[in-house]
Design an enzyme around this catalytic site. Structure first.
Site, PDB file in Angstrom:
ATOM      1  CE  LYS A  35     -31.096  -7.246  51.161  1.00 42.72           C
ATOM      2  NZ  LYS A  35     -29.872  -8.513  50.664  1.00 42.72           N
ATOM      3  CE1 TYR A 255     -32.336  10.340  80.456  1.00 41.91           C
ATOM      4  CE2 TYR A 255     -32.842   9.833  78.087  1.00 41.91           C
ATOM      5  CZ  TYR A 255     -33.561  10.138  79.567  1.00 41.91           C
ATOM      6  OH  TYR A 255     -34.800   9.792  79.929  1.00 41.91           O
TER       7      TYR A 255
END
Ligand SMILES: *Cc1c(COP(=O)(O)O)cnc(C)c1O
Length: 358
Positions: A35, A255
């Protein structure tokens, strides 16, 4: 195509891990759980490599369709069944087997007007309290399914373990006992085990095991890696250095300026970031291999880039390979650093990453 961030999928490792499942549970058939795009590895190439398994387990109809679309005709089990009655025709066309976990799904089958006869798996809830019927209803429900014209034969019987990775927790043995009491004299094969069940709970092996994570060479246990369990990691996530530079003492990197050089520092910039699925929760200190040598991230992870301190990485230069996880750097280690599980890191690899199957 020239994309720096790349995931290499090793088909022979997939086959070796399937063999490891068979060695651990020699009397059980294997439903390979593929899955979520085979835990981020690519459902079609993984299904191809695991054609020797006895069935595929998927969570969504689209996943079953992808397997059939690739021309593979092995058994497919929809682990959550269908969500709406309209999906039954497609499930029939795909020859998918249905898990039946709710009264609504049972009614959909009883009212199904089509000619198809479905193979079914009756799901019993023995303690996960997520999907499945209460154990005391198993006998009646199994009979009700058997007498349903849309059902091919006696339903197979399954349950799902909630804490099999906690190898000292008595909950698993309780679940196994409850399941066996609930299904005692019923016909139909039994299935209980996920990867942790395969590896740690022989009493859970039954007729079918349902391994997922271990097929990808990754451990279901928090305190051990796949290789430590005799598994072979399947995915290597890598990119390359696209800049190398000196940062002066006192300069901040990235950042927010969260990392500040305490002395002149050589840093590398690699082309991978959270836009590729390399989660921002990793951040400063996360290990990476630059041209095979251990280094670590500094500063924040950006969408497309990470920054690496190159102290101790002699001669690192633009174009060098940067390995984020793989056989030499277990994804389990990164998951721990990020405060998550390897399942989530693997499933999170995004479309932008070039997939290569070897
Ligand atoms: C995902 C899943 C599995 C596989 O679990 P792993 O921990 O990856 O081995 C097995 N059974 C069911 C019902 C699942 O949803």
């Amino acid at each position: 195509m020239n994309r720096a961030a790349r995931a290499t999928i090793d088909s022979s490792a997939l086959r070796a891990n399937l063999a490891a499942v068979r060695r651990a549970a020699p009397d059980s058939r294997v439903m390979a759980v593929i899955k979520a795009n085979a835990y981020g590895h690519g459902i079609v190439p993984v299904a191809r490599a695991l054609q020797e398994s006895d069935a595929f387990g998927v969570a969504r109809m689209e996943e079953a369709a992808a397997i059939r679309g690739a021309g593979l005709d092995g058994r497919i089990v929809l682990l959550e069944g269908v969500f709406h009655a309209e999906q039954l025709d497609l499930a029939a066309a795909l020859e998918a087997e249905l898990v039946i976990h709710s009264p609504e799904q049972l009614e959909m089958l009883e009212q199904y007007p089509g000619p198809h006869r479905f193979r079914t798996w009756l799901k019993v809830d023995t303690g996960m309290n997520r999907l499945g019927f209460p154990p005391d209803g198993a006998r009646d429900l199994s009979r009700r399914l058997e007498s349903c014209t849309a059902v091919a034969d006696s339903p197979r019987l399954m349950t799902h373990l909630a804490r099999a990775d906690a190898t000292a927790d008595p909950a698993t043995q309780n679940q196994i006992r409850m399941f066996s009491e609930a299904t005692g004299d019923l016909q139909g094969s039994r299935s209980i085990a996920n990867s942790a069940g395969v590896l740690a709970w022989p009493d859970s092996h039954a007729n079918w095991v349902r391994p997922g994570i271990m097929l990808y060479g990754v451990s279901p246990f928090e305190d051990r890696t796949g290789p430590e369990l005799g598994l072979t990691p399947v995915m290597t996530l890598a990119s390359e250095l696209i800049a190398v530079k000196m940062v002066a003492a006192g300069q901040a990197v990235g950042y927010g300026g969260t990392w500040i050089a305490s002395s002149p520092t050589r840093i590398g910039v690699a082309a991978i970031g959270y836009g590729d699925g390399y989660t921002r929760h990793l951040g400063s200190g996360a290990p990476v291999l630059v041209a095979g040598q251990m280094a670590h991230l500094i500063g924040r992870i950006s969408m497309d880039l990470v920054t690496i301190e190159l102290k101790g990485v002699e001669g690192a230069k633009v174009g060098d390979e940067v390995l984020l996880w793989g056989a030499e750097l277990p994804v389990e280690r990164l998951a721990q650093a990020a405060g998550t599980i390897p399942y989530e890191l693997l499933c999170g690899v995004t479309q932008r990453v070039a997939m290569r199957v070897t």
